[in-house]
Structures are given as C-alpha cells and as structure tokens.
Design an enzyme around this catalytic site. Structure first.
Site, short mmCIF file in Angstrom:
data_model
loop_
_atom_site.label_atom_id
_atom_site.label_comp_id
_atom_site.label_asym_id
_atom_site.label_seq_id
_atom_site.Cartn_x
_atom_site.Cartn_y
_atom_site.Cartn_z
CE1 TYR A 1 41.26 14.68 67.76
CE2 TYR A 1 39.32 16.36 68.02
CZ TYR A 1 40.17 15.44 67.32
OH TYR A 1 39.57 15.47 66.09
CG ASP B 1 40.23 23.51 71.20
OD1 ASP B 1 39.23 24.03 70.97
OD2 ASP B 1 40.92 22.46 70.82
CE LYS C 1 33.38 18.38 68.03
NZ LYS C 1 35.08 18.45 68.34
CE1 TYR D 1 39.35 10.43 64.34
CE2 TYR D 1 37.14 10.99 64.54
CZ TYR D 1 38.37 11.56 64.40
OH TYR D 1 38.73 12.66 64.58
C1 LIG Z 1 36.01 18.70 67.87
C2 LIG Z 1 37.17 19.32 68.33
C3 LIG Z 1 38.18 20.10 67.22
C4 LIG Z 1 38.24 19.84 65.95
O1 LIG Z 1 37.11 20.35 65.49
P1 LIG Z 1 36.67 19.82 63.86
O2 LIG Z 1 35.52 20.71 63.51
O3 LIG Z 1 36.45 18.44 63.99
O4 LIG Z 1 37.89 20.14 62.97
C5 LIG Z 1 39.15 20.62 68.10
N1 LIG Z 1 39.30 20.94 69.37
C6 LIG Z 1 38.36 20.28 70.18
C7 LIG Z 1 38.63 20.68 71.55
C8 LIG Z 1 37.31 19.51 69.80
O5 LIG Z 1 36.58 18.94 70.48
#
Ligand SMILES: *Cc1c(COP(=O)(O)O)cnc(C)c1O
Length: 440
Positions: free
Chosen positions: A160, A263, A292, A32
């Site tokens: 996102y 997600d 994460k 970024y």
């Molecule tokens: C960070 C994030 C992702 C992507 O995860 P990466 O390990 O960076 O590929 C997907 N969804 C959400 C809600 C996120 O915060």
C-alpha cells in the site's frame, strides 16, 4: 444541503429519507466508507495524550494513533508550544524562491538521522504525494541520463503506497483499484509479497529473491525503481518480512541499475523497532519517503529524501533537467516546526527503548492467543496484528472495543494495534485485553 433548507417545501425534498443516524445525507464524505450504510462516526471533542474524549462523555484509549501518526499522544505540550511559536513567527511561506529556518533545520536534521548519504530532502504535503515524488524522481533520474525506456516501477503484492494515481499503480494489483481505474493507473511490474515473516528461513528469502532477480534480469531496461515498504507492509495486509530480503534486493538493484525506494511512511519513526526500518534492515535505499508520524499527527506532511547519486542526475546546465514538482504547502513552516520538535523528543526520551518494551508486552500478551478464528498473530516493534481466516470474525469488534474504552479500527481480516509510544503499560494492557476477550 436540503436538510438545512427550512424554506424548501417538503415535497421538493428527495423522496429518499435516510434514517436520522445514517451518514447518507452527511456533508462530510467519509473515507473508505459506503455512505449509505456507514455507522455514524464517533464525535471527538477533545484529545489529550492517548485519550480521545467523545461528545457523550466517554473516553477511549486510542489503539491506532490516528492512522499511526500520533506517536507522542494528542496535544503534546512541547509540540503544541512549538507549533504555536511558529504560527506567531511565520505560519507558512512558499519554497519557490523563499525559505525559512524551520525547513532548513528540519532538512538538516532528517539528513543527519537518515542512513547513508540520503542527503537531499524534497518536501511534500502527504504520504501519497511523497510517493509520487519518489516515483517521478526515480524516472527522471534516468531520463536525465538519456535512459528513456526506464519508466516502469517494480512493486510487491500486498503493498500500500497511497491513493493518488501513481501511488495506486504500485499498490497491490488485486485490490480492485487497478481494475476500476484500468487505463488511468499505469501498469507496473509486480512480485509476490515476501514470504516467511520477519524471521524467514534463508531458503524462503532466496526463493523470493530469485523472482526479483528474474524480473530485473528480463526487464531492467524498462524499470526505473523497485518500491517497497521495508520490513512491514502495512495497510495492504500487515505482511512482515525478512531484513535479508531487503539486503538481497539492494544487491540486485545495484547489479541491474534499478533504484531502490523505501516507502517508510508507515514504518518510519520507530514503528518497526528502529528509527527507520532501513536501520533495522541495515540497508540504505536510494530514495526514502517519510510521512505520517513525521509530523506527529499535527498536520499532513512528507519528506522524500534522495542520495547524492540520485540528486546529482538533476544537476545540469540544462533547465529541463530540473525536478519539476512543487506542492503549494511543501516545507510548511508549522509542519516543519512540529516535525523538528517531534524528532527531538523521540531522541531525548529514548523512545527506541520504550518501543522495545512495547514490543515485548505485545508479544507476551498476544502470542498466547489461541482461537480457531485466528490465522496468525504477528508483532514487530510497536505493531501487533491478529489476522483471522474470515473477515466475519471481526464483525462487531470495533463496537466491542469502544464499549471497553478502547478505539480500534479493524479492517478486512486484520485486527491490529499501532499505538502511540506514550501509552502506559496499563493502557496497552487495556488494548491487548480487548483482543484477548474478543477471541476468548
Ligand atoms: C499511509 C501511507 C501512505 C499514504 O500517505 P497519505 O498521507 O495518506 O497520503 C503511503 N505509504 C504508506 C506505506 C502508508 O502507510
């Protein structure tokens, strides 16, 4: 690599010589970042607990836990020991035809703590891949039942979900990527981000649900799933919203035979105040994605967890009904060992009580902020965001924080903290103090 080639005559160098402190000739291509103008990154040489140590001797309290993953602090002795032990036994083994105890134990543990009958864990190696898996799983769930037209996904503005093409397709469509990659990124259905915040009025929630009802009413023949970041939209703008929205969405998805995907890559593992946002909202999705904090910042990994109903659509005598996906490092043994120990510590140390205390501290320290620059201050669980009217109001904040011994990384119109859960009150006050001083 011309900077290291001493034997190349000077005149053969590219005529553009960026200043020494620029990143424009860096071997690392940073995320970024406009590499021509990017400020030089801070160099971390060691890290312990919530403290980052820099090569110039400075120590910074980490206010964002390395993109929200390092929930136990850096180099937690028990997690490091679990990783070391696993490395000695077997660092990694493929899940194609093989398995190992760490993957079995983690899958078992995740299905125990996940709500409802989310009983089937598909491992991936990053959050984005976990989302791709969820989208493919939802679509193939219907393909396997002969519902061939259900190939689209419904998603929210301000969402996102990651940086790969499928994940990008369900990110906020105004965020540029859709235009840049038009024709590559599939076109999906979008709804406005739920309004009114976590404590939204019923009428506001109903308005938003009406739009979902209309969309599903008109297009559920094409829509396989509705994907959301439950309760807290993170990187797309830190929009917090009501549990009632998710409860209504659950009902509408059921009525229209559309799968609901949570997600929880950002919200999982305590970030919104419960182990999962699904718990706080009291809604069980059909598919849940974790990433994460799953691996406490030790390595990349993800878990896409499906309910019995989703899983059963893949059971068949027809080999073509199998789920055709398999990242090389899925179920990586070291990642699994770390995730198991991380979850055990989370439970044994009563982190949810600590997160409630962090939430109270963040509210007490930040809700009083008043500045004409600020649009709104929001706190949920161990997340606080100060949204300003104009992104210019945050210019220089990162360096200001670093000068005060705090690592923050504001972006666009958001100054935020998502600390690890091991910070002391004093360390948290150092973070909130930076924000208070900045806006004073
Ligand atoms: C960070 C994030 C992702 C992507 O995860 P990466 O390990 O960076 O590929 C997907 N969804 C959400 C809600 C996120 O915060």
């Amino acid at each position: 690599m011309h900077v290291f080639c001493d034997n190349v005559p000077a005149m053969m160098h590219h005529p553009f010589h960026p200043p020494a402190e620029s990143a424009a000739n860096s071997a690392i291509w940073y995320p970024y970042a406009q590499m021509k103008t990017m400020a030089p990154p801070l160099r971390v040489v060691s890290a312990q607990g919530p403290i980052l140590r820099l090569d110039d001797g400075r120590e910074l309290i980490d206010g964002i836990s390395s993109w929200w993953s390092v929930i136990h602090g850096y180099n937690h002795p028990e997690i490091t020991a679990a990783a070391a032990k696993q490395l000695e036994q077997v660092p990694h083994v493929m899940l194609g035809g093989l398995v190992h105890p760490a993957a079995e134990r983690l899958a078992e543990k995740l299905t125990q703590v996940a709500p409802g009958d989310l009983n089937h864990v598909f491992f991936g190696d990053s959050g984005s891949v976990g989302v791709e898996i969820a989208l493919k799983m939802a679509i193939q769930h219907f393909q396997n039942q002969g519902r061939k037209a259900k190939k689209k996904i419904a998603a929210l503005h301000k969402a996102y979900h990651g940086d790969t093409c499928g994940a990008m397709s369900v990110c906020d469509p105004a965020e540029g990527m859709h235009k840049l990659f038009a024709g590559i990124v599939p076109e999906q259905f979008f709804l406005p981000a739920p309004a009114g915040g976590f404590d939204a009025e019923r009428a506001t929630v109903d308005q938003d649900l009406k739009k979902l009802r209309t969309l599903l009413g008109e297009h559920s023949d094409q829509i396989a799933a509705f994907i959301v970041e439950p309760l807290m939209q993170a990187a797309g703008g830190f929009n917090f919203y009501s549990p009632a929205y998710l409860q209504g969405a659950r009902q509408l998805c059921d009525e229209h035979d559309v799968l609901l995907i949570f997600d929880e890559v950002a919200t999982g593992f305590g970030r919104t105040g419960a182990l999962f946002a699904a718990d706080r909202a009291q809604v069980v999705p059909d598919i849940m994605v974790l990433g994460k904090a799953l691996t406490a910042g030790y390595s990349g990994h993800s878990a896409t967890i499906a309910t019995d109903r989703v899983f059963e659509a893949f059971l068949s005598d027809d080999p073509a009904h199998a789920f055709m996906h398999g990242p090389t490092f899925m179920g990586n043994a070291t990642a699994c060992a770390v995730a198991i120990r991380s979850l055990e510590i989370f439970q044994q140390q009563h982190y949810l009580a600590r997160i409630a205390a962090i939430e109270a501290l963040l509210k007490r320290e930040l809700f009083g902020l008043s500045s004409p620059l600020i649009r709104e201050t929001r706190v949920l669980g161990a997340t606080a965001v100060v949204e300003v009217h104009d992104r210019g109001a945050l210019k220089g904040l990162q360096a200001f924080a670093a000068d005060r011994g705090v690592w923050l990384r504001p972006f666009e119109r958001y100054a935020y903290t998502m600390p690890g859960y091991v910070l002391t009150d004093e360390q948290l006050l150092a973070i909130t103090g930076v924000l208070r001083d900045w806006f004073a």
